[in-house]
Design a protein around this motif. Structure first.
Motif, mmCIF file in Angstrom:
data_model
loop_
_atom_site.group_PDB
_atom_site.id
_atom_site.type_symbol
_atom_site.label_atom_id
_atom_site.label_comp_id
_atom_site.label_asym_id
_atom_site.label_seq_id
_atom_site.Cartn_x
_atom_site.Cartn_y
_atom_site.Cartn_z
ATOM 1 N N ALA A 425 0.833 -1.211 0.000
ATOM 2 C CA ALA A 425 0.000 0.000 0.000
ATOM 3 C C ALA A 425 0.860 1.251 0.000
ATOM 4 C CB ALA A 425 -0.929 -0.007 1.204
ATOM 5 N N GLY A 426 1.958 1.249 0.786
ATOM 6 C CA GLY A 426 2.853 2.403 0.799
ATOM 7 C C GLY A 426 3.480 2.645 -0.563
ATOM 8 N N THR A 427 3.901 1.559 -1.238
ATOM 9 C CA THR A 427 4.481 1.698 -2.577
ATOM 10 C C THR A 427 3.459 2.242 -3.564
ATOM 11 O OG1 THR A 427 5.967 -0.161 -2.106
ATOM 12 C CG2 THR A 427 5.672 0.464 -4.410
ATOM 13 N N VAL A 428 2.236 1.701 -3.493
ATOM 14 C CA VAL A 428 1.175 2.168 -4.400
ATOM 15 C C VAL A 428 0.871 3.640 -4.147
ATOM 16 C CG1 VAL A 428 -1.275 1.929 -4.956
ATOM 17 C CG2 VAL A 428 0.161 -0.102 -4.752
ATOM 18 N N ASP A 429 0.781 4.012 -2.872
ATOM 19 C CA ASP A 429 0.499 5.417 -2.551
ATOM 20 C C ASP A 429 1.617 6.332 -3.045
ATOM 21 O OD1 ASP A 429 -1.879 4.732 -1.365
ATOM 22 O OD2 ASP A 429 -1.061 4.684 0.667
ATOM 23 N N GLU A 430 2.858 5.838 -2.932
ATOM 24 C CA GLU A 430 3.981 6.638 -3.428
ATOM 25 C C GLU A 430 3.911 6.804 -4.942
ATOM 26 O OE1 GLU A 430 8.892 6.636 -3.203
ATOM 27 O OE2 GLU A 430 7.708 5.117 -2.149
ATOM 28 N N ILE A 431 3.536 5.719 -5.646
ATOM 29 C CA ILE A 431 3.415 5.787 -7.102
ATOM 30 C C ILE A 431 2.265 6.700 -7.509
ATOM 31 C CG2 ILE A 431 2.908 4.424 -9.166
ATOM 32 C CD1 ILE A 431 4.346 2.087 -7.805
ATOM 33 N N LEU A 432 1.164 6.583 -6.767
ATOM 34 C CA LEU A 432 -0.030 7.373 -7.102
ATOM 35 C C LEU A 432 0.033 8.801 -6.582
ATOM 36 C CD1 LEU A 432 -2.900 4.799 -6.463
ATOM 37 C CD2 LEU A 432 -1.844 5.410 -8.646
ATOM 38 N N ALA A 433 1.060 9.129 -5.783
ATOM 39 C CA ALA A 433 1.121 10.466 -5.165
ATOM 40 C C ALA A 433 1.063 11.595 -6.195
ATOM 41 C CB ALA A 433 2.378 10.579 -4.300
ATOM 42 N N PRO A 434 1.841 11.523 -7.318
ATOM 43 C CA PRO A 434 1.728 12.617 -8.311
ATOM 44 C C PRO A 434 0.323 12.738 -8.889
ATOM 45 C CG PRO A 434 3.726 11.331 -8.678
ATOM 46 C CD PRO A 434 2.909 10.574 -7.678
ATOM 47 N N GLU A 435 -0.298 11.584 -9.186
ATOM 48 C CA GLU A 435 -1.661 11.632 -9.717
ATOM 49 C C GLU A 435 -2.627 12.205 -8.687
ATOM 50 O OE1 GLU A 435 -3.007 7.975 -11.412
ATOM 51 O OE2 GLU A 435 -1.023 7.432 -12.157
ATOM 52 N N LEU A 436 -2.432 11.806 -7.429
ATOM 53 C CA LEU A 436 -3.312 12.311 -6.378
ATOM 54 C C LEU A 436 -3.120 13.819 -6.194
ATOM 55 C CD1 LEU A 436 -5.393 11.645 -4.232
ATOM 56 C CD2 LEU A 436 -3.526 11.190 -2.630
ATOM 57 N N ARG A 437 -1.864 14.287 -6.239
ATOM 58 C CA ARG A 437 -1.629 15.725 -6.138
ATOM 59 C C ARG A 437 -2.257 16.470 -7.310
ATOM 60 N NH1 ARG A 437 3.554 14.069 -4.260
ATOM 61 N NH2 ARG A 437 4.406 14.294 -6.367
ATOM 62 N N ARG A 438 -2.150 15.880 -8.507
ATOM 63 C CA ARG A 438 -2.766 16.490 -9.691
ATOM 64 C C ARG A 438 -4.282 16.551 -9.523
ATOM 65 N NH1 ARG A 438 -1.514 17.239 -15.139
ATOM 66 N NH2 ARG A 438 -3.230 16.883 -16.594
ATOM 67 N N TYR A 439 -4.864 15.457 -9.012
ATOM 68 C CA TYR A 439 -6.310 15.447 -8.788
ATOM 69 C C TYR A 439 -6.703 16.494 -7.750
ATOM 70 C CZ TYR A 439 -10.705 14.066 -6.627
ATOM 71 O OH TYR A 439 -11.963 14.078 -6.095
ATOM 72 N N GLU A 440 -5.949 16.556 -6.653
ATOM 73 C CA GLU A 440 -6.277 17.515 -5.593
ATOM 74 C C GLU A 440 -6.157 18.957 -6.096
ATOM 75 O OE1 GLU A 440 -3.646 16.412 -2.496
ATOM 76 O OE2 GLU A 440 -4.957 14.822 -1.691
ATOM 77 N N ALA A 441 -5.138 19.211 -6.954
ATOM 78 C CA ALA A 441 -4.992 20.564 -7.509
ATOM 79 C C ALA A 441 -6.181 20.900 -8.403
ATOM 80 C CB ALA A 441 -3.686 20.663 -8.290
#
Length: 570
Positions: A425-441
């Motif tokens: 889960a930590g690895t997935v969250d790290e991979i998805l972090a840029p996408e999540l930041r883009r979504y949040e922006a």
């Protein structure tokens, strides 16, 4: 250029760190020291040691900014006298190698004001007093005139015994025992770091300190060594010492590392600027989209974390192995519970069978059981039932142990599985972090747009309501003005009619006008007032004069007819 890195700043090529230092040491008679002498030196006062009669006079010592005593509740009365306090501390110790005091040396942040530094030292002294029940004598010293002008520091001299309203009591052994002293000093170092950081934050200073060593913090920076009073005095006179050479070597190494840090900071700044510009361009694009299109794009940007987790789990052999091990352990627990349940049920059934067998015996059978209880004979069937019950009980105990073992294995398997799953889960969250930041922006821009539309709609509705209210108010004002004008017109007409009615004579002049005369006896002012009313609106006056003349002529005709007997009125 200015870069910030974990509470440290580079400016103008020099490396600055918010100062942190806390050391603790004992004042012991074995080294020829006394608590009275240490207190006199720290406070810059003249104190006499009543134990040996030696007077310690440091009243000419420079650099002592202030000194004060912090004592536990109830001990302030006798502990506020510095001479009495430390002579009492000396008198409490009988051994010739006794520890008569304990000293804490603190580096105070140069970024703070004098009052803030004093408050910070008092705060730490209060912690020591409350933690160990001792009395603390605090002295604040200024930097030496020939040394580092940022070296503001405090000396806190504490008793080695707890204090109460009657004096000094038991020794604070927790700071003397090798088993506990290190942990206590480490706790105090951490508290001191937290207090410094809180004070720096209150003063709006960006730097922060850390009580841990460079190695514990994972930093490559080499620590300097404490020079001590002897080496410091030699260095001030220009004599280089071994300890000073170590610190100079550390400084040279740190300068080289600082050059590398500056380059790394520039690269980080460039990357950050590139990312910032890309973010600005992206947000500009989102703000230019129609609201419906932006909502659609935001929905498409949401990262599907569950799908990514499922894919990562299936692709990870360790996860599959941990999941299979957890399932196997869970099945083992279920099997052990079933076996234990079967053994317990069998034991209960056999005991019921034995009770029925004994209860169904006749007189002869009861005699046989009585003889068996006395050890005279043995009933084979009863013995067989008891053996079966014993075997079943042993089997149940075995299954109980097996169940405990299975549950322990199951707990370990679950822990292992959760650890693997958490890592995935930590690895997935790290991979998805840029996408999540883009979504949040994007979501933030969408929320701003929605809020802006709501605000505009609310402003438009407020403006519409205000306009509606303004129109109603204007209409009401216009109506009131019309009514006031109408009332004024009616009043003027009534007044005009009254003035015309009061005229003595009214006769036509043959040119479409009228001649009139006022009644006699009017004073000049009243006459002028009535003339002003008559000449204010000549056309209206003519109309009223005509009506009044017709009324008078009609009235005269009626009176004439009445005189001639033509009055037809009842």
């Amino acid at each position: 250029m200015r870069a910030v890195l974990a509470g440290q700043t580079t400016e103008g090529g020099r490396w600055h760190v918010a100062s942190y230092h806390l050391s603790a040491k004992a004042v012991s008679r074995s080294t020829g020291r006394s608590a009275v002498g240490a207190a006199a030196y720290r406070s810059g006062e003249r104190l006499t040691n009543e134990r040996d009669g030696v007077t310690h006079d440091y009243t000419r010592k420079r650099g002592v900014l202030s000194s004060f005593i912090v004592a536990p509740a109830g001990a302030e009365a006798w502990a506020s006298d510095r001479s009495g306090l430390w002579n009492r501390a000396e008198a409490a110790e009988a051994r010739k190698d006794a520890k008569v005091a304990r000293e804490y040396e603190l580096a105070l942040p140069a970024e703070l004001s004098a009052l803030e530094r004093e408050a910070l030292a008092r705060q730490f002294a209060q912690v020591v007093v409350e933690r160990f029940g001792v009395v603390a004598d605090v002295a604040l010293h200024a930097p030496h005139r020939e040394g580092d002008q940022r070296n503001w520091h405090a000396h806190i001299l504490t008793t080695t015994r707890a204090a109460n309203e009657n004096g000094l009591g038991a020794k604070t052994r927790v700071l003397d025992s090798p088993k506990t002293s290190a942990a206590e000093i480490e706790a105090l170092r951490e508290i001191w770091a937290e207090q410094i950081n809180a004070a720096l934050e209150r003063a709006h200073v960006g730097e922060r300190v850390d009580h841990r060593s460079f190695a514990r913090r994972g930093l490559e920076q080499a620590p300097t060594v404490h020079l001590g009073p002897a080496a410091t005095a030699l260095e001030r006179r220009g004599v280089q010492t071994g300890l000073g050479d170590v610190n100079r070597a550390v400084a040279a190494t740190e300068e080289a590392r600082e050059a590398v840090r500056q380059v790394e900071a520039e690269v980080i700044d460039l990357e950050a600027e590139r990312e910032r510009r890309a973010d600005v361009a992206q947000q500009t694009h989102w703000r230019s989209l129609p609201l419906r299109e932006l909502q659609w794009e935001v929905n498409t940007l949401w990262p599907d974390r569950e799908a990514a987790l499922a894919t990562a789990r299936m692709a990870n052999p360790a996860y599959r192995e941990a999941a299979e091990a957890a399932e196997t352990a869970e099945a083992g627990v279920a099997k052990a519970r079933l076996n234990l349940l079967e053994a317990t049920e069998t034991e209960r059934s056999l005991k019921q069978k034995a009770e029925r067998y004994r209860g169904n015996q006749g007189v002869l059978g009861r005699v046989r059981f009585w003889l068996q209880d006395k050890g005279v004979l043995e009933i084979p069937e009863w013995k067989r039932l008891q053996d079966q019950i014993s075997e079943t009980q042993k089997l149940a105990e075995k299954w109980k142990d097996d169940l405990a073992t299975a549950e322990e294995l199951n707990a370990k398997a679950k822990i292992a599985f959760n650890e693997v799953d958490s890592a995935i889960a930590g690895t997935v969250d790290e991979i998805l972090a840029p996408e999540l930041r883009r979504y949040e922006a994007a979501r933030s821009v969408l929320d701003e747009r929605i809020e802006e539309d709501r605000r505009r709609a609310a402003e438009a509705e407020a403006e519409r309501r205000a306009e509606e209210i303004r129109q109603r108010v204007d209409a009401e004002i216009e109506r009131e003005l019309r009514e006031a004008a109408e009332q004024r017109r009616r009043a003027e007409t009534a007044e005009l009619r009254q003035v015309v009615h009061d005229l003595d004579t009214i006769t036509p002049n043959g040119r479409g006008g009228y001649r009139f005369a006022f009644v006699r006896g009017l004073d000049q002012q009243e006459k002028e007032r009535r003339e002003a009313i008559l000449y204010a609106d000549k056309e209206k006056t003519k109309e009223v004069l005509k009506e009044e003349l017709q009324e008078r002529q009609l009235q005269a005709k009626r009176e004439q007819d009445r005189d001639l007997g033509y009055d037809m009125e009842p």
